[in-house]
Enzyme design. Structure first.
Site, PDB file in Angstrom:
ATOM      1  CG  ASP A 183      -8.814  -5.198  12.406  1.00 40.32           C
ATOM      2  OD1 ASP A 183      -8.678  -4.952  13.623  1.00 40.32           O
ATOM      3  OD2 ASP A 183      -8.563  -4.372  11.512  1.00 40.32           O
ATOM      4  NE  ARG A 217      -1.177  -1.462   4.596  1.00 39.10           N
ATOM      5  CZ  ARG A 217      -1.333  -0.942   5.814  1.00 39.10           C
ATOM      6  NH1 ARG A 217      -1.972   0.192   5.979  1.00 39.10           N
ATOM      7  NH2 ARG A 217      -0.878  -1.567   6.873  1.00 39.10           N
ATOM      8  CB  SER A 245      -5.600   2.148   6.454  1.00 37.41           C
ATOM      9  OG  SER A 245      -5.751   2.380   7.836  1.00 37.41           O
ATOM     10  CG  HIS A 277      -6.393  -3.437   5.344  1.00 34.08           C
ATOM     11  ND1 HIS A 277      -5.696  -2.434   4.715  1.00 34.08           N
ATOM     12  CD2 HIS A 277      -6.149  -3.304   6.663  1.00 34.08           C
ATOM     13  CE1 HIS A 277      -5.032  -1.720   5.617  1.00 34.08           C
ATOM     14  NE2 HIS A 277      -5.282  -2.224   6.806  1.00 34.08           N
ATOM     15  CG  PHE A 279     -15.328  -2.001   4.533  1.00 38.12           C
ATOM     16  CD1 PHE A 279     -16.265  -2.769   5.227  1.00 38.12           C
ATOM     17  CD2 PHE A 279     -14.147  -1.675   5.173  1.00 38.12           C
ATOM     18  CE1 PHE A 279     -16.009  -3.195   6.523  1.00 38.12           C
ATOM     19  CE2 PHE A 279     -13.884  -2.093   6.468  1.00 38.12           C
ATOM     20  CZ  PHE A 279     -14.813  -2.854   7.148  1.00 38.12           C
ATOM     21  CD  GLU A 330     -17.904   1.615   3.050  1.00 37.99           C
ATOM     22  OE1 GLU A 330     -19.133   1.530   3.259  1.00 37.99           O
ATOM     23  OE2 GLU A 330     -17.077   1.838   3.957  1.00 37.99           O
ATOM     24  NE  ARG A 354      -3.113  -6.034   9.195  1.00 32.23           N
ATOM     25  CZ  ARG A 354      -2.099  -6.044  10.068  1.00 32.23           C
ATOM     26  NH1 ARG A 354      -1.510  -4.914  10.422  1.00 32.23           N
ATOM     27  NH2 ARG A 354      -1.673  -7.175  10.586  1.00 32.23           N
TER      28      ARG A 354
END
Lengths: 276, 312
Positions: B115, B8, B35, B107, B81, B56, B165
């Site tokens: 998570d 990322r 993030s 992620h 999401f 979203e 992630r």
């Protein structure tokens, strides 16, 4: 080039022709949505003939005002207005919903003049907001209009867009709510009430104007007022009648998604056009 | 061990570089810009960045509207999401209209880790791949991520790109840059070929090295483009090597394994093993614990490929 006229009598006469085209094309198609098309006739006639800057000979003109039909099932009224303003020949209207036609069952971008296909409810205000922000990034001054159905705004996505449009102060966005009080399963009040509707939009940060959605001079004034609101989006809450203009269709939920029979078509056209 | 990098970070860097080169690049995020690293673009080009908040569906709708005005739009969130919540917006608006929206999700997969299940997207490739007009890409490391972002900015229409992630090892075996629609053989083999994408490319290479010590010769192919599938390469390999395994940090339902099975079952049937996450939800844990628990660590891959070669 449009806008063409602010002559109310002339616009009323065009609205009658649009209404007749809707009846004829739906009777020929054998399926479709008359009620919510007829309720929006004056709104679209006013927008396309006397409010929006657009050029049917050049549908992709980059400074054009944009219209987005969020209630995609009301495409017959949009198709009729696009044909009348010259985006394509009126004879295309008789191909509505037929295999291979550019006039799909829900608004589709293969039709000249349609920006983005629609049909799944609740998405249009986000799309229109994206177009309005696009004008800001590109430093252009076009305006964006978006027609919402009343049942449609039960979708959560609409309120996400409402919140964001106010947050980003998009003065070039104008939504119109076709508040005809009916959805497929019954009256909006029975199924999922929207009231107090004006308070909701105000609370979300919008400038609101409530008018009779069949009164063309009211519509012209409302659109002019909206242009003057520079720091907020505007919603015109248009009080309309589902099936407007045909006595046996008005306020009749069955005509949300049922087309007129040949006898009903004849009777409807007589009512709309008189004995011309 | 190769150098460990965040893919990322390289996504964020690619966006900034694109933003400097091109005025038509617009970036949107849904409250995860720190993030996803789109915040780097926001800091340099605030007029071309929109944070849509935790919404979203609105993210995808606004992206579509902007794309219809001629912009090249990057829309980011976490994979879970970015694909599940706004699937209808992606299908009916972005893809049906072939709009120039690049959905880039971070992620993805089980290695989201602590998570837990609600945040572990193991089905994102399946649900994106099923939509007409959508192209699906899963880069194997940070450098390939950078190349992918630069490449897709030049190709009109919708894309879905997913990355993990965690920091992941650089795949040093890559001989040339990302080419859209093309797989790349990283290692040749005689007994079996292993196709992989994302983090599993590195694990597959290590598994192949291990199996070599057991005299099992395993080829490894990096398949960053999952859709459209590089059919020519897959068919060519399957015409010579009759045992094929597919390894991915994704459900065995609907991912690269399915895509290759769909092709080979019809045109070149071979023995296959799909190594991926079963039809289950994940749970909390460290990425390494989870990879082991769901059969995606190097040892598990070794054992499944050995079984394919020796026992079928």
């Amino acid at each position: 080039m449009f806008p063409l006229t602010k002559n109310v009598k002339q616009l009323e006469s065009i609205a009658k022709e649009v209404r007749a085209l809707i009846i004829k094309m739906l009777a020929k198609a054998g399926s479709g949505h008359p009620g919510g098309s007829l309720s929006a006739v004056e709104i679209l006639t006013t927008l396309y003939f006397s409010v929006m800057r657009h050029d049917p000979q050049n549908p992709h003109w980059e400074d054009r005002d944009r219209f987005h039909l969020s209630k995609g099932h009301a495409c017959p009224v949009l198709y009729a207005v696009l044909a009348k303003t010259g985006y394509f020949d009126e004879s295309e209207l008789w191909t509505l919903r037929k295999f291979g036609s550019m006039l799909q069952g829900h608004a589709d971008r293969r039709t000249p003049g349609i920006e983005i296909s629609t049909g799944s409810l609740g998405q249009g205000l986000s799309i229109a907001l994206g177009m309005a922000l696009g004008a800001r990034v590109a430093r252009k001054n076009y305006r964006v209009y978006c027609l919402l159905g009343d049942g449609e705004i039960q979708e959560g996505n609409v309120w996400e867009a409402a919140m964001a449009a106010a947050h980003y102060n998009v003065g070039n966005l104008c939504a119109i709510l076709d508040y005809n009080k009916f959805q497929i399963d019954g009256s909006v009040d029975e199924i999922m009430s929207l009231e107090p509707i004006e308070d909701k939009w105000e609370a979300f940060g919008w400038h609101t104007i409530v008018i009779d959605g069949h009164d063309i001079s009211d519509l012209i004034s409302a659109f002019e007022q909206a242009k003057e609101i520079k720091k907020k989006p505007t919603i015109i809450i248009a009080q309309t009648i589902k099936g407007k203009g045909v006595s046996f269709m008005e306020h009749v939920v069955d005509f949300h998604g049922r087309v007129p029979s040949p006898e009903e078509e004849k009777k409807a056209l007589e009512e709309i056009l008189g004995n011309e | 061990m190769s150098e460990l990098l965040y893919s990322r970070d390289f996504y964020g860097k690619a966006l900034v570089d694109l933003g400097r080169e091109r005025k038509d690049i617009v970036v949107l995020d849904a409250d995860l810009s720190g993030s996803t690293r789109t915040a780097k673009f926001r800091d340099e080009f605030p007029d071309r960045f929109f944070n849509i908040g935790v919404a979203e569906q609105n993210l995808m709708g606004i992206s579509a509207g902007l794309a219809s005005c001629g912009f090249t739009v990057f829309a980011s969130s976490f994979a879970i999401f970015a694909t599940g919540r706004p699937w209808d917006q992606i299908r009916n608006t972005i893809c049906a209209n072939h709009l120039n929206v690049k959905i880039v999700a971070t992620h993805a997969g089980i290695t989201v880790g602590e998570d837990g299940a609600s945040h572990q997207a193991n089905e994102d490739i399946a649900i994106m791949r099923a939509i007409p007009n959508m192209r699906v890409i899963s880069p194997c490391d940070a450098f390939e991520t950078y190349e992918v972002i630069k490449a897709i900015a030049d190709i009109p229409g919708p894309f879905y790109v997913r990355m993990g992630r965690s920091k992941s090892p650089v795949v040093e075996e890559r001989a040339h840059h990302f080419q859209f629609g093309k797989g790349q053989i990283l290692r040749n083999g005689k007994d079996c070929f292993l196709f992989a994408h994302g983090l599993m490319v590195y694990n597959s290479l290590r598994a192949a090295e291990h199996l070599e010590k057991e005299k099992i010769s395993v080829g490894v192919v990096n398949m960053p483009t999952i859709k459209p599938l590089d059919e020519e390469l897959v068919l060519d390999i399957a015409s010579k090597i009759k045992k094929i395994a597919v390894c991915e940090e994704h459900s065995v339902i609907g991912g690269l394994g399915s895509a290759i099975s769909e092709l080979l079952s019809q045109k070149q049937p071979v023995k296959m093993t799909l190594i991926g996450i079963g039809d289950v939800f994940g749970q909390s844990g460290s990425p390494d614990e989870l990879l082991k628990a769901y059969g995606l660590d190097i040892d598990s891959i070794v054992s499944k490929v050995r079984d394919l070669v020796r026992n079928t």
